[in-house]
Motif scaffolding. Structure first.
Motif, PDB file in Angstrom:
ATOM      1  N   ASN A 303       0.800  -1.225   0.000  1.00 45.38           N
ATOM      2  CA  ASN A 303       0.000   0.000   0.000  1.00 45.38           C
ATOM      3  C   ASN A 303       0.832   1.276   0.000  1.00 45.38           C
ATOM      4  O   ASN A 303       0.286   2.367   0.105  1.00 45.38           O
ATOM      5  CB  ASN A 303      -0.933   0.017   1.224  1.00 45.38           C
ATOM      6  N   LEU A 304       2.156   1.148  -0.091  1.00 44.74           N
ATOM      7  CA  LEU A 304       3.010   2.335  -0.046  1.00 44.74           C
ATOM      8  C   LEU A 304       3.076   3.065  -1.384  1.00 44.74           C
ATOM      9  O   LEU A 304       3.610   4.166  -1.458  1.00 44.74           O
ATOM     10  CB  LEU A 304       4.432   1.962   0.388  1.00 44.74           C
ATOM     11  N   VAL A 327      17.467   3.438   3.780  1.00 43.85           N
ATOM     12  CA  VAL A 327      16.456   4.342   3.233  1.00 43.85           C
ATOM     13  C   VAL A 327      16.899   5.763   3.539  1.00 43.85           C
ATOM     14  O   VAL A 327      17.244   6.080   4.678  1.00 43.85           O
ATOM     15  CB  VAL A 327      15.063   4.056   3.824  1.00 43.85           C
ATOM     16  N   THR A 328      16.903   6.629   2.528  1.00 45.11           N
ATOM     17  CA  THR A 328      17.390   7.991   2.705  1.00 45.11           C
ATOM     18  C   THR A 328      16.299   9.016   2.414  1.00 45.11           C
ATOM     19  O   THR A 328      15.313   8.726   1.744  1.00 45.11           O
ATOM     20  CB  THR A 328      18.587   8.291   1.765  1.00 45.11           C
ATOM     21  N   THR A 338       8.505   3.320   5.604  1.00 43.21           N
ATOM     22  CA  THR A 338       9.013   2.358   4.630  1.00 43.21           C
ATOM     23  C   THR A 338       9.746   1.215   5.325  1.00 43.21           C
ATOM     24  O   THR A 338       9.549   0.031   4.997  1.00 43.21           O
ATOM     25  CB  THR A 338       9.951   3.058   3.626  1.00 43.21           C
ATOM     26  N   LEU A 339      10.596   1.563   6.301  1.00 41.84           N
ATOM     27  CA  LEU A 339      11.320   0.521   7.034  1.00 41.84           C
ATOM     28  C   LEU A 339      10.361  -0.377   7.816  1.00 41.84           C
ATOM     29  O   LEU A 339      10.511  -1.602   7.830  1.00 41.84           O
ATOM     30  CB  LEU A 339      12.334   1.159   7.981  1.00 41.84           C
ATOM     31  N   TYR A 340       9.387   0.230   8.492  1.00 37.97           N
ATOM     32  CA  TYR A 340       8.407  -0.554   9.243  1.00 37.97           C
ATOM     33  C   TYR A 340       7.662  -1.523   8.328  1.00 37.97           C
ATOM     34  O   TYR A 340       7.412  -2.680   8.682  1.00 37.97           O
ATOM     35  CB  TYR A 340       7.390   0.365   9.922  1.00 37.97           C
ATOM     36  N   GLY A 510       4.079   8.425  -1.849  1.00 41.07           N
ATOM     37  CA  GLY A 510       5.529   8.425  -1.921  1.00 41.07           C
ATOM     38  C   GLY A 510       6.030   8.380  -3.350  1.00 41.07           C
ATOM     39  O   GLY A 510       5.360   7.871  -4.250  1.00 41.07           O
ATOM     40  N   ILE A 511       7.221   8.952  -3.541  1.00 38.94           N
ATOM     41  CA  ILE A 511       7.974   8.711  -4.767  1.00 38.94           C
ATOM     42  C   ILE A 511       9.325   8.144  -4.342  1.00 38.94           C
ATOM     43  O   ILE A 511       9.802   8.415  -3.234  1.00 38.94           O
ATOM     44  CB  ILE A 511       8.147   9.972  -5.635  1.00 38.94           C
TER      45      ILE A 511
END
Length: 568
Positions: A303-304, A327-328, A338-340, A510-511
């Motif tokens: 879903n991101l 992730v930056t 994103t990490l979660y 997000g992009i």
């Protein structure tokens, strides 16, 4: 031993102990958890499965001298429901089930403190009796019938007329006792609760309480943009800020140093955490609350909004047995979410996952999460060193900030662990240079890092007022596009409507750019090539940049030229 004042401070626990529903050792555990987290004892009892909710409701009803009502099968008239003010229903989690000109019957799922009952009687100017109902039934009724749209203005009118809080409460030498009294006064308590509820309803990420010389501003950040709420009277700045500090367990007498704390509440029946930061300024303390809505966080990787190729690459890399995935992006760019989402996907019963975070934003079942506390020496570095003795499979360190942390992360990856982390860099390739600048040897970086993902969050075009238009040459030039590149493809923008507060935007997406560390890239890293060379080689090998992914979203109609230009 249980203290003698248990019956006074925690009458429900005392009653359960007397009835034999919980053991004394359980009570000790519950009180410890309550002291540590501030959570309601009722919630702890249910979460620890020490008692079922039906039995708990029966005990609460007995203590209140009333009965349990099955609200889901009880026909409550609209006239009764609307017999109490909306903010009373939400603040105290109560529902009116019967009403008459001089009396109300309210449903609750927990013991109501005497001072809260007095406050309700004072506001509603009626007698009150009680019934007990399930938490879920009350929460759904509140969500359906007690909207908050009109409450804020009504509350401000009431605040203007407060006569019990003197202007002198704004002075620097005001006594702690009078300030604490003002902070705990019913109007201030209601107002702060309402602001928090409004922020959650608007899906705000932050609440800003900002004192200035002649006014006291309250602003909330929604979809990355700040919106100002109608300001309360200036002389109530200190009571309001002190109320927030009281809720966060901070020292209200300390106004010269920054302080950090946390508030845990249930709003609309859902758990919400607020991370509190206090900063001294020339006109008083500026307080910012980061809203961490555990009930609404989306941890499903699907879903991101990841492009299909990036999704496939990311899933492949996080399924590897070892290596580092970074992730930056700047603050608020979606790195943590994103990490979660990645961790949640690989969180299985046969995998040991440890995280070190500052702070722990969301509690995930099955993952051992450690809150970093530099004041007591629990740094990212200390946590990582301890993790390696805890037999982990996967480690997440919230941020690589220095040579030592980076070195331990690389050591962990080279000894058979998968490591997740973040860096504050402008793009994916910049993460490599940042690690080299920290003093980490390029050959170690090349051999340990599997991928770097760059992220940004852009506001979505509101679906309800979305309209196509033909972009002008200036807009195309800002994206380095030519008319031939898009043909007859229209762009989209929001015209503004009630649902998006006339902004044209609602929600965010997000992009991404995804740098896979393959052999050609490893060679460049080992040769100490600069960021630009690595970036261009990655593009040559198929990496889509943040700007290019943003253009993809523009052509899909999900965001605007202005958003892409602003964030890429």
């Amino acid at each position: 031993m249980i203290t003698n004042d248990l019956s006074y401070k925690h009458p429900l626990l005392y009653n359960l102990l007397q009835e034999g529903d919980v053991a004394e050792s359980n009570v000790v555990d519950i009180l410890d958890e309550h002291e540590r987290t501030g959570r309601a004892t009722r919630d702890i009892l249910i979460d620890m499965e020490m008692i079922t909710e039906p039995l708990l409701l029966e005990r609460i009803a007995t203590l209140m001298g009333t009965s349990v009502l099955d609200l889901s099968h009880y026909e409550v008239g609209l006239e009764a429901l609307h017999s109490i003010k909306n903010y009373i229903a939400r603040q105290y989690n109560v529902v009116c089930v019967e009403s008459s000109p001089d009396h109300l019957v309210l449903a609750t799922y927990d013991l109501i403190p005497p001072e809260a009952e007095d406050d309700i009687k004072f506001v509603e100017e009626k007698g009150i009796s009680w019934v007990v109902a399930s938490e879920s039934a009350i929460a759904s009724t509140i969500k359906e019938h007690y909207a908050m749209d009109s409450d804020y203005g009504d509350m401000l009118d009431a605040m203007d007329n407060i006569g019990t809080l003197p202007d002198s409460v704004d002075s620097a030498d005001e006594s702690v006792e009078s300030l604490e009294g003002a902070a705990n006064s019913a109007p201030v308590v209601r107002f702060v609760n309402l602001v928090m509820q409004q922020a959650v309803a608007d899906k705000a990420s932050d609440i800003h309480f900002e004192p200035f010389e002649h006014e006291f501003k309250i602003r909330i950040r929604v979809d990355g943009a700040l919106y100002e709420m109608a300001p309360p009277p200036k002389h109530l700045a200190m009571p309001i800020i002190s109320r927030v500090k009281v809720m966060a367990g901070l020292d209200i007498a300390e106004r010269r140093l920054p302080q950090d704390g946390r508030i845990e509440r249930k709003i609309g029946g859902e758990p919400v955490d607020f991370r509190v930061s206090c900063l001294p300024t020339i006109h008083g303390e500026s307080v910012v609350l980061r809203v961490l809505d555990r009930g609404s966080v989306g941890l499903d990787l699907a879903n991101l909004g990841l492009p299909e190729d990036v999704f496939d690459w990311f899933v492949t890399d996080i399924d590897k047995p070892n290596g580092i995935v970074i992730v930056t992006g700047p603050t608020g760019s979606g790195k943590t979410t994103t990490l979660y989402a990645g961790l949640d996907r690989i969180n299985t019963i046969d995998t040991k996952i440890l995280t070190a975070e500052e702070p722990v934003e969301y509690d995930i079942d099955g993952i051992v999460q450690v809150p970093v506390n530099e004041k007591v020496g629990l740094t990212f570095l200390a946590s990582l060193r301890a993790f390696l003795r805890q037999d982990p499979d996967i480690i997440m360190v919230g941020e690589i900030r220095d040579f030592e942390t980076g070195s331990i992360a690389i050591q962990a990856s080279l000894t058979g662990h998968l490591v997740f982390s973040t860096l504050h860099t402008n793009d994916a390739a910049g993460a490599i240079t940042r690690l080299v600048d920290m003093g980490i040897e390029p050959f170690l970086i090349a051999s340990s890092i599997e991928a770097v993902m760059g992220t940004r969050l852009l506001r979505r075009v509101c679906k309800d007022c979305k309209a196509p238009y033909t972009p002008n040459d200036e807009s195309l030039a800002s994206l380095s596009l030519k008319r031939a590149d898009i043909g007859d493809q229209p762009f989209y923008m929001g015209e503004g409507c009630d649902l998006c507060n006339n902004t044209g935007y609602r929600g965010r997406r997000g992009i991404y750019e995804y740098l896979r560390i393959n052999d050609p890239i490893r060679d460049l890293i080992s040769d100490r090539q600069p960021t630009l060379i690595i970036h261009e080689k990655a593009r040559e090998l198929g990496m889509r940049t943040l700007r290019e992914d943003g253009i993809r979203c523009i052509l899909e109609g999900s965001t605007t030229v202005e958003e892409v230009v602003k964030y890429t």
